[in-house]
Design a protein around this motif. Sequence first.
Motif, PDB file in Angstrom:
ATOM      1  N   GLY A 193     120.814-100.037  -8.085  1.00 48.28           N
ATOM      2  CA  GLY A 193     121.852 -99.884  -9.098  1.00 48.28           C
ATOM      3  C   GLY A 193     121.808 -98.586  -9.864  1.00 48.28           C
ATOM      4  O   GLY A 193     122.800 -98.222 -10.510  1.00 48.28           O
ATOM      5  N   LEU A 194     120.690 -97.870  -9.825  1.00 47.56           N
ATOM      6  CA  LEU A 194     120.569 -96.677 -10.659  1.00 47.56           C
ATOM      7  C   LEU A 194     121.337 -95.496 -10.071  1.00 47.56           C
ATOM      8  O   LEU A 194     122.009 -94.763 -10.805  1.00 47.56           O
ATOM      9  N   ARG A 195     121.283 -95.296  -8.754  1.00 51.84           N
ATOM     10  CA  ARG A 195     122.016 -94.179  -8.181  1.00 51.84           C
ATOM     11  C   ARG A 195     123.533 -94.364  -8.319  1.00 51.84           C
ATOM     12  O   ARG A 195     124.234 -93.411  -8.700  1.00 51.84           O
ATOM     13  N   PRO A 196     124.090 -95.551  -8.035  1.00 53.38           N
ATOM     14  CA  PRO A 196     125.527 -95.720  -8.281  1.00 53.38           C
ATOM     15  C   PRO A 196     125.911 -95.443  -9.732  1.00 53.38           C
ATOM     16  O   PRO A 196     126.948 -94.825 -10.001  1.00 53.38           O
ATOM     17  N   ALA A 197     125.071 -95.904 -10.659  1.00 51.57           N
ATOM     18  CA  ALA A 197     125.350 -95.657 -12.076  1.00 51.57           C
ATOM     19  C   ALA A 197     125.325 -94.169 -12.389  1.00 51.57           C
ATOM     20  O   ALA A 197     126.141 -93.670 -13.179  1.00 51.57           O
ATOM     21  N   ALA A 198     124.403 -93.441 -11.759  1.00 47.91           N
ATOM     22  CA  ALA A 198     124.323 -91.998 -11.997  1.00 47.91           C
ATOM     23  C   ALA A 198     125.553 -91.285 -11.454  1.00 47.91           C
ATOM     24  O   ALA A 198     126.058 -90.343 -12.076  1.00 47.91           O
ATOM     25  N   TYR A 199     126.063 -91.737 -10.296  1.00 48.24           N
ATOM     26  CA  TYR A 199     127.306 -91.155  -9.773  1.00 48.24           C
ATOM     27  C   TYR A 199     128.453 -91.383 -10.749  1.00 48.24           C
ATOM     28  O   TYR A 199     129.233 -90.471 -11.061  1.00 48.24           O
ATOM     29  N   GLU A 200     128.594 -92.623 -11.235  1.00 46.53           N
ATOM     30  CA  GLU A 200     129.684 -92.927 -12.164  1.00 46.53           C
ATOM     31  C   GLU A 200     129.520 -92.158 -13.470  1.00 46.53           C
ATOM     32  O   GLU A 200     130.506 -91.673 -14.047  1.00 46.53           O
ATOM     33  N   ALA A 201     128.291 -92.044 -13.945  1.00 49.95           N
ATOM     34  CA  ALA A 201     128.040 -91.293 -15.171  1.00 49.95           C
ATOM     35  C   ALA A 201     128.387 -89.821 -14.984  1.00 49.95           C
ATOM     36  O   ALA A 201     128.973 -89.183 -15.868  1.00 49.95           O
ATOM     37  N   LEU A 202     128.061 -89.267 -13.827  1.00 48.78           N
ATOM     38  CA  LEU A 202     128.380 -87.876 -13.552  1.00 48.78           C
ATOM     39  C   LEU A 202     129.893 -87.662 -13.572  1.00 48.78           C
ATOM     40  O   LEU A 202     130.384 -86.616 -14.015  1.00 48.78           O
ATOM     41  N   GLY A 203     130.647 -88.657 -13.111  1.00 50.73           N
ATOM     42  CA  GLY A 203     132.095 -88.561 -13.123  1.00 50.73           C
ATOM     43  C   GLY A 203     132.689 -88.569 -14.520  1.00 50.73           C
ATOM     44  O   GLY A 203     133.864 -88.212 -14.703  1.00 50.73           O
ATOM     45  N   MET A 204     131.914 -88.974 -15.522  1.00 56.61           N
ATOM     46  CA  MET A 204     132.383 -89.004 -16.901  1.00 56.61           C
ATOM     47  C   MET A 204     132.097 -87.701 -17.637  1.00 56.61           C
ATOM     48  O   MET A 204     132.507 -87.532 -18.791  1.00 56.61           O
ATOM     49  N   VAL A 205     131.394 -86.777 -16.983  1.00 53.36           N
ATOM     50  CA  VAL A 205     131.062 -85.502 -17.617  1.00 53.36           C
ATOM     51  C   VAL A 205     132.270 -84.569 -17.542  1.00 53.36           C
ATOM     52  O   VAL A 205     132.747 -84.266 -16.446  1.00 53.36           O
ATOM     53  N   PRO A 206     132.796 -84.103 -18.674  1.00 52.96           N
ATOM     54  CA  PRO A 206     133.915 -83.152 -18.633  1.00 52.96           C
ATOM     55  C   PRO A 206     133.504 -81.887 -17.893  1.00 52.96           C
ATOM     56  O   PRO A 206     132.432 -81.343 -18.137  1.00 52.96           O
ATOM     57  N   GLY A 207     134.352 -81.439 -16.975  1.00 52.68           N
ATOM     58  CA  GLY A 207     134.055 -80.202 -16.262  1.00 52.68           C
ATOM     59  C   GLY A 207     133.613 -80.389 -14.821  1.00 52.68           C
ATOM     60  O   GLY A 207     133.503 -79.397 -14.089  1.00 52.68           O
TER      61      GLY A 207
END
Length: 334
Positions: free
Chosen positions: A238-252
């Motif tokens: 679950g941690l890698r999928p969460a990191a992908y989604e979190a990265l998608g929330m970073v402006p830029g």
Amino acid sequence: MRDIDELRELGDFDMGAPPLDDGTRQRVRARLYAAMDEPAPRVRHRRPALRIALTAGLAAAVAAGVLVGVRDDDGDRAHRTARPPATGAPAMRNVSAQTVLKGAAVYAREHEQTVRPRDDQFIYTREVIRETDQKTGATRTYTDENWRSVDGSRRSWAMEIGKGWWAPPLQKGVRVWPPRDWGTLRKLPTDPERLILSVQSRFGSRATSLDGLTDEDWSQIHLGLAALLKLVPVLPQGLRPAAYEALGMVPGVKVVPDQKDAKGRTGVAVAYDDPTLPQGVAGFGGYLIFDPVTYAFLGFRDVRTSGDGAAVKTYTQLSSLDSWAVVDKVKQRP
């Protein structure tokens, strides 16, 4: 002196962009050092790509435009090989970074399985690295094999572009980012927003929501997420999928189409425009390359330089995880 030599080695890496001027370098380094919530220990051995970067070292690396070796995994089972990309892929579609990263998270969740290594075991990874000299076009391929201690209490074996060395155990009481030991990794949130706040708290003040985060905050958050994805080849479920989604929330974050991985597969890449750096200067993170149809992760694309002055060489570096396993002894192959 060895610590200084290590930072000089890191300084040999960049993202293929103009180097920071001295004033900007000092401001970036000062900002990142000020954000650390505790001092980092001295590092006495050459920093491997497998070993998790110490916070102060990572700050210095970013200030110098550092690029380090990378790995990834979708956690399918205790011993696996990388899945091939989809064949007969259609022409690249015009998609957003958020679409790609959400798709990558879905793919990772669908294909990962729980991994519960014991503290006395090691995580083995085999990675393919392909480097091309940008001036001569000469290409070399390396196979790097690493054995990382699960709980960090045992010395590990690490390789980087064909060179290997022994990495010492993690010192007790030392906090590093990303965490080196499985127990700490397992405690990281698998909710993307909570993961962002957890990463931000490691680099700056403890925010309670995403509202009000500054460009500097997001730059540090991207730094932390990129380090987690690049420097930790196997993550708890679950941690890698969460990191992908979190990265998608970073402006830029943005999409860069038509990128080749180390095995010659064409994919769509996600990169980051850091507003805290001068225009044209790239920070830590490189390109994450995904299959354009399934959004399975394919590998990283980076730029590495070596040498000084007229002897400097610039390489396009492609890397892809070939296989991984949980083993009982260092140097034991599955």
